[in-house]
Enzyme design. Structure first.
Site, PDB file in Angstrom:
ATOM      1  N   ASP A  72       0.864  -1.187   0.000  1.00  0.00           N
ATOM      2  CA  ASP A  72       0.000   0.000   0.000  1.00  0.00           C
ATOM      3  C   ASP A  72       0.899   1.235   0.000  1.00  0.00           C
ATOM      4  O   ASP A  72       2.096   1.158   0.324  1.00  0.00           O
ATOM      5  CB  ASP A  72      -0.912   0.021   1.241  1.00  0.00           C
ATOM      6  CG  ASP A  72      -1.851   1.229   1.230  1.00  0.00           C
ATOM      7  OD1 ASP A  72      -2.467   1.501   0.183  1.00  0.00           O
ATOM      8  OD2 ASP A  72      -1.954   1.928   2.260  1.00  0.00           O
ATOM      9  N   SER A  73       0.290   2.370  -0.324  1.00  0.00           N
ATOM     10  CA  SER A  73       1.045   3.625  -0.258  1.00  0.00           C
ATOM     11  C   SER A  73       1.458   3.941   1.183  1.00  0.00           C
ATOM     12  O   SER A  73       2.395   4.709   1.390  1.00  0.00           O
ATOM     13  CB  SER A  73       0.175   4.767  -0.789  1.00  0.00           C
ATOM     14  OG  SER A  73      -0.991   4.874   0.006  1.00  0.00           O
TER      15      SER A  73
ATOM     16  N   CYS B  91      -4.217  -1.464  -2.291  1.00  0.00           N
ATOM     17  CA  CYS B  91      -4.361  -0.024  -2.455  1.00  0.00           C
ATOM     18  C   CYS B  91      -5.191   0.183  -3.714  1.00  0.00           C
ATOM     19  O   CYS B  91      -4.814  -0.281  -4.798  1.00  0.00           O
ATOM     20  CB  CYS B  91      -2.971   0.597  -2.609  1.00  0.00           C
ATOM     21  SG  CYS B  91      -2.985   2.354  -3.027  1.00  0.00           S
TER      22      CYS B  91
ATOM     23  N   GLU C 225      -3.867   9.112   7.665  1.00  0.00           N
ATOM     24  CA  GLU C 225      -2.409   8.929   7.623  1.00  0.00           C
ATOM     25  C   GLU C 225      -1.733   9.725   8.758  1.00  0.00           C
ATOM     26  O   GLU C 225      -0.740   9.298   9.317  1.00  0.00           O
ATOM     27  CB  GLU C 225      -1.894   9.358   6.246  1.00  0.00           C
ATOM     28  CG  GLU C 225      -0.524   8.877   5.874  1.00  0.00           C
ATOM     29  CD  GLU C 225      -0.426   7.392   5.483  1.00  0.00           C
ATOM     30  OE1 GLU C 225       0.706   6.959   5.311  1.00  0.00           O
ATOM     31  OE2 GLU C 225      -1.431   6.657   5.377  1.00  0.00           O
TER      32      GLU C 225
ATOM     33  N   CYS D 233     -11.215   2.687  -0.554  1.00  0.00           N
ATOM     34  CA  CYS D 233      -9.859   3.120  -0.218  1.00  0.00           C
ATOM     35  C   CYS D 233      -9.527   2.389   1.071  1.00  0.00           C
ATOM     36  O   CYS D 233     -10.326   2.394   2.020  1.00  0.00           O
ATOM     37  CB  CYS D 233      -9.793   4.625  -0.005  1.00  0.00           C
ATOM     38  SG  CYS D 233      -8.204   5.161   0.672  1.00  0.00           S
TER      39      CYS D 233
ATOM     40  N   HIS E 192      -7.650   3.009   3.410  1.00  0.00           N
ATOM     41  CA  HIS E 192      -7.489   3.836   4.612  1.00  0.00           C
ATOM     42  C   HIS E 192      -8.832   4.103   5.312  1.00  0.00           C
ATOM     43  O   HIS E 192      -8.868   4.406   6.499  1.00  0.00           O
ATOM     44  CB  HIS E 192      -6.896   5.201   4.255  1.00  0.00           C
ATOM     45  CG  HIS E 192      -5.427   5.197   4.027  1.00  0.00           C
ATOM     46  ND1 HIS E 192      -4.823   4.558   2.984  1.00  0.00           N
ATOM     47  CD2 HIS E 192      -4.418   5.783   4.736  1.00  0.00           C
ATOM     48  CE1 HIS E 192      -3.514   4.755   3.042  1.00  0.00           C
ATOM     49  NE2 HIS E 192      -3.237   5.495   4.096  1.00  0.00           N
TER      50      HIS E 192
HETATM   51  N1  DGL Z   1      -4.989   3.140   0.624  1.00  0.00           N
HETATM   52  C1  DGL Z   1      -4.955   3.731  -0.674  1.00  0.00           C
HETATM   53  C2  DGL Z   1      -6.175   3.364  -1.499  1.00  0.00           C
HETATM   54  O1  DGL Z   1      -6.811   2.351  -1.216  1.00  0.00           O
HETATM   55  C3  DGL Z   1      -4.740   5.153  -0.602  1.00  0.00           C
HETATM   56  C4  DGL Z   1      -4.248   6.049  -0.807  1.00  0.00           C
HETATM   57  C5  DGL Z   1      -3.395   7.227  -0.942  1.00  0.00           C
HETATM   58  O2  DGL Z   1      -2.206   7.024  -0.760  1.00  0.00           O
HETATM   59  O3  DGL Z   1      -3.924   8.282  -1.268  1.00  0.00           O
HETATM   60  O4  DGL Z   1      -6.490   4.029  -2.460  1.00  0.00           O
END
Ligand code: DGL
Length: 294
Positions: free
Chosen positions: A28-29, A91, A176, A210, A212
């Protein structure tokens, strides 16, 4: 005479790990993918796992197609070097902007025997079964929503369902940076949900597209009219992975099964360890991975 230092020992250990271990990679990011990993680890505890959060470059949500693709591919290549036969992009943004190019162009060239899967298709396959009104709100990052991926994928499985997509660009930064319980979070949850429901009052299902957003689920539920379902992706993706592994013994047989879980972040490990438990449900200890060109 050469002296063995901690650094040598660390390198040797890492070498042994790569030789001996073939974990499932989860990417993930940042922290969001941990909400998916949590469901996967609960359902499939027998496998080895390697998690990478690209926290140093998060959020991905507002970044261009090229940048998300470049960052994601760099991380996927690292998973391959670490011995992963299978990588899950936990992600939506990376799944929307990088997955198809990686699957169609990069894998045949760099690793034809390895697999990379995303979270959009398994979610699209299921989401129509939650709605009675055939009206589903899909909330995600700017990147995910502007890609149109959910409308396209859901229409393949549930052509009768109308999708109401909405980008919620403030939600990932709130999560975050640990502000998801704050009054500021209430404000931004209300702002986007009011907009969505005013536009389509018959929505009875909201997909948190998402990884998050599950951290905001309580606030989201509180803000919505009673009876509106709020769906997180973790359990859906975990079920879909279990099914995939059953149908793909050529991949499943490559995976090592000692229940080992390792965590890497591209940013500060102490910060990662302090925040990760909220997403993952237990304490983790991460190692650092340096990314980007020098
Ligand atoms: N968790 C990522 C997603 O599902 C997210 C994002 C991000 O880094 O903006 O899109």
């Amino acid at each position: 005479m050469s002296v063995l230092t901690d650094a040598h020992f660390f390198m040797f250990n890492r070498y042994l790990y790569i030789m001996a271990s073939h974990p499932i990679g989860i990417f993930d990011s940042g922290y969001g993918g941990l909400t998916v990993f949590r469901s996967i680890a609960a359902l499939l505890p027998q496998y080895d796992y390697l998690y990478l959060g690209d926290n140093a470059r998060a959020p991905y949500g507002n970044r261009s197609f090229e940048t998300v693709y470049e960052y994601t591919l760099e991380c996927v290549e690292w998973f391959f070097r670490m011995g992963c036969p299978l990588v899950i992009l936990a992600c939506n943004t990376a799944s929307a902007k990088a997955l198809r190019t990686i699957q169609e162009q990069d894998l045949p060239r760099i690793a034809p025997d390895k697999r990379v899967l995303g979270v959009i298709r398994p979610t699209a396959e299921m989401i129509g079964s939650y709605t009675d009104t055939n009206s589903v709100g899909v909330l995600g990052t700017k990147g995910t929503i502007s890609s149109g991926s959910y409308e396209i994928e859901i229409s393949k499985f549930f052509p009768e369902v109308t999708v109401y997509p909405l980008a919620c660009p403030m939600w990932v930064p709130l999560v975050e940076y640990g502000e998801y319980k704050s009054e500021g979070a209430d404000f931004f949850v209300g702002k986007y949900l009011d907009q969505l429901m005013a536009n389509a009052p018959d929505i009875d299902t909201i997909l948190l597209a998402c990884t998050h957003y599950p951290l905001l689920a309580d606030k989201i539920k509180k803000h919505l009219p009673e009876g509106v379902k709020v769906v997180s992706q973790g359990p859906i993706v975990a079920d879909s992975l279990a099914d995939y592994l059953q149908r793909h013994p050529e991949t499943e047989l490559q995976l090592t099964k000692t229940g080992d879980m390792r965590f890497y972040t591209t940013d500060d490990t102490t910060d990662f360890d302090n925040h990760a438990s909220v997403f993952f449900g237990e304490r983790v200890q991460s190692a650092h991975l340096r990314v980007g060109k020098d």
